[in-house]
Design a protein around this motif. Sequence first.
Motif, PDB file in Angstrom:
ATOM      1  N   LYS A 247       0.837  -1.205   0.000  1.00 38.39           N
ATOM      2  CA  LYS A 247       0.000   0.000   0.000  1.00 38.39           C
ATOM      3  C   LYS A 247       0.873   1.257   0.000  1.00 38.39           C
ATOM      4  CE  LYS A 247      -3.931   2.116   2.287  1.00 38.39           C
ATOM      5  NZ  LYS A 247      -4.930   2.013   3.342  1.00 38.39           N
ATOM      6  N   ALA A 248       1.921   1.263   0.786  1.00 39.17           N
ATOM      7  CA  ALA A 248       2.823   2.422   0.825  1.00 39.17           C
ATOM      8  C   ALA A 248       3.534   2.618  -0.514  1.00 39.17           C
ATOM      9  CB  ALA A 248       3.849   2.250   1.949  1.00 39.17           C
TER      10      ALA A 248
ATOM     11  N   GLU B  14       1.117   4.148  -2.936  1.00 39.38           N
ATOM     12  CA  GLU B  14       0.797   5.532  -2.548  1.00 39.38           C
ATOM     13  C   GLU B  14       1.888   6.482  -3.029  1.00 39.38           C
ATOM     14  OE1 GLU B  14      -1.875   7.224  -1.309  1.00 39.38           O
ATOM     15  OE2 GLU B  14      -2.856   5.312  -1.730  1.00 39.38           O
TER      16      GLU B  14
ATOM     17  N   ARG C 267       1.335   7.686  -6.521  1.00 35.33           N
ATOM     18  CA  ARG C 267       0.298   8.699  -6.764  1.00 35.33           C
ATOM     19  C   ARG C 267       0.898  10.074  -7.064  1.00 35.33           C
ATOM     20  NH1 ARG C 267      -4.713   7.054  -6.449  1.00 35.33           N
ATOM     21  NH2 ARG C 267      -5.314   5.475  -4.949  1.00 35.33           N
TER      22      ARG C 267
END
Length: 182
Positions: free
Chosen positions: A107-108, A111, A114
């Motif tokens: 997830k990191a 992110e 992004r």
Amino acid sequence: MAKNSILAKLPGGKLLLFAGFFSLIAGASLAVPLSRIEVIEQQQAKAMQSDQEFKYLVEQVHRGINEYRASLNLPPLKLNSLINQQAAIHSQKMAEQEVKFGHYGFKARVEVLRSGIAYRQAAENVAFNQGYQDPAQTAIAGWIDSEGHHENMIGDFNLTGIGVARNNQGEYYFTQIFIKGK
């Protein structure tokens, strides 16, 4: 036994100046300690060789995945340097056992992406192997034979990034991130 600066005549008439300790045993070759500069140069050469090998393996995985997708009439995945960077960091962390083999921190990782890529969905495949003549093809074959990994390979994605690392035990770690851009 000698110590400090030494000047030795080498075959071919060249001279070598070095500092440090060495032992000379009758009939043995002269063991010359490496200077700090020589050690750094060797480390840089080894790192460049590893970088070239990893670049080659990234290209092999990218080509292999796209060939597989093409065999299923799926569009190719475009390699993205920002995604490559995140994949490489994860592979290196796994190789150094900083994180366990798996998807820890996924997830990191996405992110971070992004900041440079607008995307709708993301997925990840990881693999490690050791002792195979072609570690990239071994990873791809393993992903094809695994239902979840296979779904990622043939999923509705258009971007990818691949990272490869190897540890001192000769284990290769692969991370491939799949992105569906907006």
